[in-house]
Write a protein that holds these residues in place. Sequence first.
Motif, PDB file in Angstrom:
ATOM      1  N   LEU A 191       1.086  -1.590   0.110  1.00 13.20           N
ATOM      2  CA  LEU A 191       0.085   0.197   0.079  1.00 13.20           C
ATOM      3  C   LEU A 191       0.883   1.270   0.003  1.00 13.20           C
ATOM      4  N   ARG A 192       2.023   1.207   0.767  1.00  9.14           N
ATOM      5  CA  ARG A 192       2.715   1.822   0.983  1.00  9.14           C
ATOM      6  C   ARG A 192       3.600   2.667  -0.423  1.00  9.14           C
ATOM      7  N   GLY A 193       3.647   1.554  -0.870  1.00 12.10           N
ATOM      8  CA  GLY A 193       3.807   1.613  -2.309  1.00 12.10           C
ATOM      9  C   GLY A 193       3.137   2.226  -3.811  1.00 12.10           C
ATOM     10  N   VAL A 194       1.894   1.945  -3.180  1.00  9.38           N
ATOM     11  CA  VAL A 194       1.090   2.391  -3.883  1.00  9.38           C
ATOM     12  C   VAL A 194       0.625   3.918  -4.066  1.00  9.38           C
ATOM     13  N   LYS A 195       0.767   3.912  -2.667  1.00  5.35           N
ATOM     14  CA  LYS A 195       0.001   5.762  -2.048  1.00  5.35           C
ATOM     15  C   LYS A 195       1.784   6.292  -1.486  1.00  5.35           C
ATOM     16  N   GLY A 196       2.446   6.219  -2.124  1.00  5.17           N
ATOM     17  CA  GLY A 196       4.170   6.491  -1.334  1.00  5.17           C
ATOM     18  C   GLY A 196       3.389   8.014  -1.603  1.00  5.17           C
ATOM     19  N   ASN A 197       3.631   7.943  -3.801  1.00  2.00           N
ATOM     20  CA  ASN A 197       3.565   9.501  -4.415  1.00  2.00           C
ATOM     21  C   ASN A 197       2.826  10.786  -3.262  1.00  2.00           C
ATOM     22  N   LYS A 198       1.604  10.034  -2.619  1.00  2.00           N
ATOM     23  CA  LYS A 198       0.652  10.842  -2.591  1.00  2.00           C
ATOM     24  C   LYS A 198       1.071  10.899  -1.346  1.00  2.00           C
ATOM     25  N   VAL A 199       1.911  10.680   0.374  1.00  2.00           N
ATOM     26  CA  VAL A 199       2.295  11.049   1.163  1.00  2.00           C
ATOM     27  C   VAL A 199       3.545  11.656   1.264  1.00  2.00           C
ATOM     28  N   GLY A 200       4.129  11.476   0.347  1.00  2.01           N
ATOM     29  CA  GLY A 200       5.585  12.515  -0.062  1.00  2.01           C
ATOM     30  C   GLY A 200       5.394  13.763  -0.322  1.00  2.01           C
ATOM     31  N   MET A 201       3.865  13.675  -1.403  1.00  2.00           N
ATOM     32  CA  MET A 201       3.669  15.230  -1.798  1.00  2.00           C
ATOM     33  C   MET A 201       3.940  16.195  -0.544  1.00  2.00           C
ATOM     34  N   ALA A 202       2.393  15.427   0.225  1.00  3.15           N
ATOM     35  CA  ALA A 202       1.672  15.778   1.645  1.00  3.15           C
ATOM     36  C   ALA A 202       3.074  16.077   2.743  1.00  3.15           C
ATOM     37  N   ILE A 203       4.267  15.553   2.473  1.00  7.46           N
ATOM     38  CA  ILE A 203       5.640  15.458   3.403  1.00  7.46           C
ATOM     39  C   ILE A 203       6.346  16.404   3.084  1.00  7.46           C
ATOM     40  N   GLU A 204       6.366  16.647   1.777  1.00  2.29           N
ATOM     41  CA  GLU A 204       6.960  17.773   0.791  1.00  2.29           C
ATOM     42  C   GLU A 204       5.878  19.277   1.203  1.00  2.29           C
ATOM     43  N   GLU A 205       4.652  19.394   0.604  1.00  2.38           N
ATOM     44  CA  GLU A 205       4.404  20.462   1.532  1.00  2.38           C
ATOM     45  C   GLU A 205       4.397  21.057   2.322  1.00  2.38           C
ATOM     46  N   LEU A 206       4.398  20.029   3.699  1.00  5.52           N
ATOM     47  CA  LEU A 206       4.567  20.365   4.598  1.00  5.52           C
ATOM     48  C   LEU A 206       6.013  20.810   5.124  1.00  5.52           C
ATOM     49  N   HIS A 207       6.725  20.441   4.664  1.00  8.10           N
ATOM     50  CA  HIS A 207       7.898  20.337   4.528  1.00  8.10           C
ATOM     51  C   HIS A 207       8.481  22.628   3.842  1.00  8.10           C
ATOM     52  N   ARG A 208       7.848  22.210   2.507  1.00  9.34           N
ATOM     53  CA  ARG A 208       7.441  24.106   2.683  1.00  9.34           C
ATOM     54  C   ARG A 208       6.698  24.841   3.690  1.00  9.34           C
ATOM     55  N   VAL A 209       5.744  24.670   4.191  1.00  6.20           N
ATOM     56  CA  VAL A 209       4.460  25.527   4.937  1.00  6.20           C
ATOM     57  C   VAL A 209       5.550  25.700   6.029  1.00  6.20           C
ATOM     58  N   GLU A 210       6.626  24.404   6.410  1.00  3.71           N
ATOM     59  CA  GLU A 210       7.365  24.859   8.181  1.00  3.71           C
ATOM     60  C   GLU A 210       8.051  25.778   8.001  1.00  3.71           C
ATOM     61  N   ARG A 257      11.768  24.353  12.513  1.00  2.00           N
ATOM     62  CA  ARG A 257      12.924  24.635  11.954  1.00  2.00           C
ATOM     63  C   ARG A 257      13.659  22.880  12.273  1.00  2.00           C
ATOM     64  N   GLN A 258      12.903  22.961  13.836  1.00  2.00           N
ATOM     65  CA  GLN A 258      13.030  21.324  13.800  1.00  2.00           C
ATOM     66  C   GLN A 258      11.804  20.335  13.540  1.00  2.00           C
ATOM     67  N   HIS A 259      11.047  20.666  12.779  1.00  2.75           N
ATOM     68  CA  HIS A 259      10.408  20.319  12.189  1.00  2.75           C
ATOM     69  C   HIS A 259      10.563  20.162  10.879  1.00  2.75           C
ATOM     70  N   VAL A 260      11.414  21.114  10.334  1.00  2.68           N
ATOM     71  CA  VAL A 260      11.954  20.525   8.664  1.00  2.68           C
ATOM     72  C   VAL A 260      12.486  20.131   8.678  1.00  2.68           C
ATOM     73  N   SER A 261      13.530  19.254   9.344  1.00  2.45           N
ATOM     74  CA  SER A 261      14.574  18.535   9.530  1.00  2.45           C
ATOM     75  C   SER A 261      14.258  16.928  10.152  1.00  2.45           C
ATOM     76  N   GLU A 262      12.906  17.060  10.566  1.00  3.69           N
ATOM     77  CA  GLU A 262      12.624  15.938  10.776  1.00  3.69           C
ATOM     78  C   GLU A 262      11.859  15.267   9.775  1.00  3.69           C
ATOM     79  N   LEU A 263      11.160  15.867   9.053  1.00  9.57           N
ATOM     80  CA  LEU A 263      10.161  16.477   7.681  1.00  9.57           C
ATOM     81  C   LEU A 263      11.234  15.556   6.300  1.00  9.57           C
ATOM     82  N   ALA A 264      12.848  16.217   6.372  1.00 15.27           N
ATOM     83  CA  ALA A 264      13.153  15.642   5.590  1.00 15.27           C
ATOM     84  C   ALA A 264      13.533  14.006   5.836  1.00 15.27           C
ATOM     85  N   ARG A 265      14.497  13.749   6.642  1.00 13.00           N
ATOM     86  CA  ARG A 265      14.371  13.080   7.075  1.00 13.00           C
ATOM     87  C   ARG A 265      13.357  11.507   7.073  1.00 13.00           C
ATOM     88  N   VAL A 266      11.983  11.829   7.369  1.00 13.61           N
ATOM     89  CA  VAL A 266      11.314  10.921   7.228  1.00 13.61           C
ATOM     90  C   VAL A 266      10.524  10.812   5.690  1.00 13.61           C
TER      91      VAL A 266
END
Lengths: 822, 173
Positions: free
Chosen positions: B7-26, B58-67
């Motif tokens: 499931l992660r493989g299939v939906k990973g793209n969307k999750v990635g987008m969400a992480i990327e978006e939050l990384h931008r917002v943070e 700043r910490q959130h940005v770094s955590e998001l980059a990691r996950v």
Amino acid sequence: MPDVDRIAEPWGSRTPYAAGGQWPPRVDTFLAEGVSTDDVDRWVQSASLLHSNGDAMDIAVKDGRIVGVRGREVDRVNRGRLGPKDLFGWQANHSPDRLTRPLVRQDGMLVETDWDTAMAQVAGRAKELLEERGPSSVGFYTTGQLFLEEYYTLGVIAHGGIGTNHVDGNTRLCTATAGAALKESFGCDGQPGSYADLDHADVIALFGHNMAETQSVLWSRVLDRLAGPQPPAIVCVDPRRTAVAAAAAVHLAPRPGTNVMLMNALLREMIQHDWVDHDYVDAHAVGFDELVKMVEPCTLERAAEVCDVPVADLRQAARLLGTAERLTSTVLQGFYQSHQATAAAVQVNNVHIVRGMLGKPGCGVLQMNGQPTAENTREAGADGDLAGFRNWSNDAHVQELAKVWNIEPSDIPHYSAPTPLMQMMRYVEDGSIRFLYVTGTNPAVSLPELCRIRSLLSQERLFLVVQDLFLTETAQLADVVLPAATWGEKTGTFTNADRTVHLSDKAVDPPGEARPDLDILIDFAHRLDLRDKDGAPLVKWRTPEEAFEAWKECSRGRPCDYTGLTYDRLRGGSGIQWPCNDEHPDGTERLYADGRFWAAPDYCEDYGRDMVTGAPVEPTEYKALNPEGRAIIRAAEYLPPHEEPSEDYPFQLITGRTLFHFHTRTKTARAPQLQAAAPEVWVEASVADAARHGWEEGDMLRVTTPRGEVTGRLRVSGIREGVLFLPFHYGYWDTDGGSAPDGPGRAANELTLTDWDPASKQPIFKTAAAAAERLVGSDGGTAPAPTNTASAPAGADVPPTRGGPGATVHEKLHHSGTGGES
Amino acid sequence: MTWVSALRGVKGNKVGMAIEELHRVENDLVIALLNLADQQKVDHEIFHVARDIAGWSRQHVSELARVGQAYGLDLDADADDEPSLLGRVKQKGSELTGRFHEPGLPLLADLRHVHRTAAGASLDWEILAQTAQALKDTDLLDVAQRCHPETLRQMRWANAKLKETSAQVMVTG
């Protein structure tokens, strides 16, 4: 019956006693030269004004003048003892510098005038501004040294009459964190412990509290325990080698600004060893799991690195706190005036909650005060809070208060938290506050970053009223100066740091035309024509006793319930601890017995604040967190200080006090024995730092920060490495500068930075980066610093501090009833 | 748990987008808070608290980059702070205009901006937390559970400051 030089021996003779015993009495008497007890016409009851301990005393009067003081043996607080400031400070009342007539500014100069002219100007400007710019253009800044009756009247005028939210006391600088920490942990202000806990404790922990100098009589009590059988172990947290540190089983001297890390590590160690009263925590507290999570990364090793304290010392301190059978803790400026003030002070409360050590003999927290009437500033609402520990974000409380004052609830500003002093100063700076009424305090010396403070208080558009005894640095900047009566010249009550209420009767007339603060405030209210909703005068009292009776009604049913007290009950005997009411007719020794708190959502004074951001906790959030009104364990993350040492500013600067002075020396510098003991500003540095820079005792040093500079002679003391200390008492009124430096600065606050704790709003005086350089060598001179306090010299041969014959105090010791099993 | 990885493989793209978006917002939030601090240097509490809590983002940005790495993202672990020279110019400007009441209005606007940015981040954390639970991604869930409360505290702070200062700015100025 020894005669003792009480400048040389500030704590006097020992009267040892055992754990659980009664502290033996010792009656201290000091009379003016040539006056004997037989000459005294009458003794008038009072208590100490120049610190927060509340030492009960009688004022000796002869021919209408104060001629000395004697401790009150009957009183629970001091059992007859007095401290050096009590013994000698009264002489300032007679100073020829006293203000005797009102002053108004004319063509740039302050000139004498009559009361009617001065008050017409004060009330006139206030009225103009109320009409033009509204109540938020008016602010009041008071003190911790007036009486309860005066604060209550001021609160009624400001909150109930004018409707401004801008009211605060200088208690913001010294005791705001005590109040804030108690509100965070217990939902309400009010000292949990009692001084009597010192009689029972087996471990006494002092967190940033140099009790030996700030409450010297209380320290005598500890010394008497230490000299008796079963002495307690002392834990001391202080970057200086204070008398407390010298007596301690373990002395932790952390790097300034790291108190939260230190406390978290101690709590973690206690939790690791399971020194936790789980039954108590389960039954009476919320938030324990969050604490466990928060302190988990704070190992002793990490704290040792951040705080620069040996691991073994941390371990020993944690063991003493964790295994004490009766733990008493006290907290003061080392925590309150430092970085993360509230968060650090709250962790001390947490130690006691986690160990279930509250409300039992020997198990008390004392979140201390600095000033004699600071407690009254807080309870009567002169620090901006609503009178009677009422909650500004609880509509029912506002309605109740409106009923007491017979006004509409909407007349009381409660749409946001009260404006703390430093924010008020910002509003003065931006021109939105244009009328500032200062009573009994000296911001031009006591606030941080003095250059800024002087400049904003000198603005043309600000109308500054100063009501004081002397032409202080601040008064010199005022538009109107009102001469006030002081202690011994007026009647009122005040409450010390352990909730003991004392009466202070008028002994003599004030000098010239000086008037009691209460009379001046009532005159102001009448000139503004402040009325209740039925058109009657809002302030309905004229005398102190009438004001006290009005306050009693306001306090009814609240934690600080005074309804069981009267002036008559307070006359003759010992002071009495509030709450004192039908349920507790003799007062209340300890709060929170049996784990019952005043924290219920509908009763508590405050819902608390986020200790990092300062954002108030919303009522709904509090109700969800603490529906049953238990103690609240609030965990806090450590944040590094806002100004850290750098290449240019390699030291950390802390400011503080000395035993022999109070505040900005307006009184103590006018008492010869006190002034001689600490006549001039000095700088303290450690042995290691002095050696590194080739400095010696007595060298003239210049200390600088980005805000300014101060010069003073060096005392090489037992302070920790990397830290400089400056006493904050010294200003300019006794220099050519008058209100500002004329040449090199000597007020420590030239150097401090404008920053405050977001939760308690207390300014930070103990975390600034500074540089120091030698200007000239000592040339054999020594620093003008006391040798028998924390400023004791580390090695150099310095003449010891002595008071000489003029400081001889008679101490009457009782050999019967030494108490305990001794 | 093969279906989960599938499931992660299939939906990973969307999750990635969400992480990327939050990384931008943070990242935006770091800049918004530092900008607020610089503009309002003479409001000392705002200056210091804004900088302290910018540290959380700043910490959130770094955590998001990691996950984000688990979802094939290569995000910068360091928040892109504004150049400090510009910051110092703003601080100086704030000190020069500090005697005038007018700067109060920009303060309200800046607080409003911080609140809205933090509110956006909060919703994004909500989305990530829900997603992490559905995908049983305990690492991502742990990060969301640790970071989201701090975002809420940033929001509450902006709200509280606004509440505290608006009457003084609007009525008495």
